[in-house]
Design an enzyme around this catalytic site. Structure first.
Site, PDB file in Angstrom:
ATOM      1  N   HIS A  52     -29.250  12.830  21.685  1.00 22.79           N
ATOM      2  CA  HIS A  52     -29.294  13.760  20.565  1.00 22.79           C
ATOM      3  C   HIS A  52     -28.322  14.900  20.858  1.00 22.79           C
ATOM      4  O   HIS A  52     -28.421  15.569  21.884  1.00 22.79           O
ATOM      5  CB  HIS A  52     -30.717  14.324  20.394  1.00 22.79           C
ATOM      6  N   GLU A  58     -38.751  16.217  29.771  1.00 19.74           N
ATOM      7  CA  GLU A  58     -38.753  15.312  28.616  1.00 19.74           C
ATOM      8  C   GLU A  58     -37.717  15.709  27.566  1.00 19.74           C
ATOM      9  O   GLU A  58     -37.198  14.866  26.836  1.00 19.74           O
ATOM     10  CB  GLU A  58     -40.146  15.259  27.976  1.00 19.74           C
ATOM     11  N   ASP A  68     -27.510  21.223  12.568  1.00 18.13           N
ATOM     12  CA  ASP A  68     -28.583  20.729  13.434  1.00 18.13           C
ATOM     13  C   ASP A  68     -28.654  21.625  14.664  1.00 18.13           C
ATOM     14  O   ASP A  68     -27.648  22.220  15.075  1.00 18.13           O
ATOM     15  CB  ASP A  68     -28.307  19.281  13.854  1.00 18.13           C
ATOM     16  N   ASP A  89     -25.203  14.896  15.470  1.00 13.79           N
ATOM     17  CA  ASP A  89     -26.253  14.697  14.476  1.00 13.79           C
ATOM     18  C   ASP A  89     -25.902  15.349  13.143  1.00 13.79           C
ATOM     19  O   ASP A  89     -26.223  14.820  12.079  1.00 13.79           O
ATOM     20  CB  ASP A  89     -27.589  15.238  14.996  1.00 13.79           C
ATOM     21  N   GLU A 109     -30.326  21.861  18.768  1.00 11.83           N
ATOM     22  CA  GLU A 109     -31.080  21.324  19.904  1.00 11.83           C
ATOM     23  C   GLU A 109     -31.767  22.517  20.552  1.00 11.83           C
ATOM     24  O   GLU A 109     -31.222  23.641  20.551  1.00 11.83           O
ATOM     25  CB  GLU A 109     -30.165  20.612  20.898  1.00 11.83           C
TER      26      GLU A 109
END
Length: 230
Positions: free
Chosen positions: A150, A52, A7, A155, A9
């Protein structure tokens, strides 16, 4: 088969408009079972991070400022992946970012057929249902207690559990389906690697001698004797 569940980010949604990788987490699985080997790193994206995105990942530009650049971790990442298949949730997203970072450094990119998309697998398995990672964890009763934000490694670890369930669950490891049956119907099982360090025997010499005497009393047709000659 060795695969890497991973995963990323990132600073945003589009690697073609300047967004970069901020965290990378990988979990090695063999025959869909996690081996315990992982690769994890934060990455300095050398750019600002929208508010965000920070709310989702918890990663700020200040926190990442002293972390390695992607070019500093690229070789370690490539070595960990090796020639394994890459497994990701919504794989086109992660593939786009990984390939962008590799292309910036002049490395060959990963082709589409190198990836498995667990979101696509889940949609085919559960048509009409939500297939987010959270939704699949709840479906398979996988704890989300460690996931307040997250995070790439968290994850990836959760996804490894989801991937195992999507491909048959833990009963898959028993492999009692007979799919290794040969043409004559005989079922064979793949050999497992020996322990790196053999277990120390807990049988005493006296117990061995008593067992041998007992087997002798059973005669030459004793099952123990036949098995020892195989």
């Amino acid at each position: 088969m060795r695969e890497i569940v991973f995963d990323t980010e990132t600073t945003g949604l589009d690697p073609n408009t300047g967004d970069r990788v901020t965290e990378l987490g990988c979990v090695e699985v063999i025959d869909c079972i996690p081996t315990g080997k992982t690769f994890h790193t934060y990455v300095n994206p050398q750019r600002s991070i929208p508010k965000e995105v920070i709310e989702i990942t918890g990663l700020t530009a200040e926190f990442l400022a002293d972390k390695p650049l992607f070019e500093e971790i690229a070789e370690d990442f490539l070595a960990f992946v090796g020639d394994a298949v890459l497994v990701a949730h919504n794989a086109p997203f992660d593939r786009g970012f990984i390939n962008m970072e590799l292309a910036r450094l002049g490395h060959p990119i990963y082709l589409e057929d190198r990836f498995k998309d667990t979101a696509r697998i889940a949609r085919a398995k559960f048509p009409g249902s939500y297939v987010s990672l959270d939704a699949l964890c709840k479906r398979f009763d996988i704890s989300l207690d460690t996931r307040d934000k997250h995070g790439a490694l968290i994850d990836a670890l959760l996804l490894a559990e989801v991937y195992l369930e999507l491909t048959g669950g833990r009963t898959r490891a028993l492999d009692l389906s007979g799919r290794h049956a040969s043409a004559d119907g005989k079922v064979t099982f793949p050999a497992r690697a020996p322990r790196p360090q053999p277990l120390v025997s807990r049988v005493s010499d006296a117990e061995r001698a008593a067992h041998a005497a007992f087997i002798d009393e059973l005669g030459d047709d004793a099952l123990w004797k036949r098995l020892s000659n195989v």
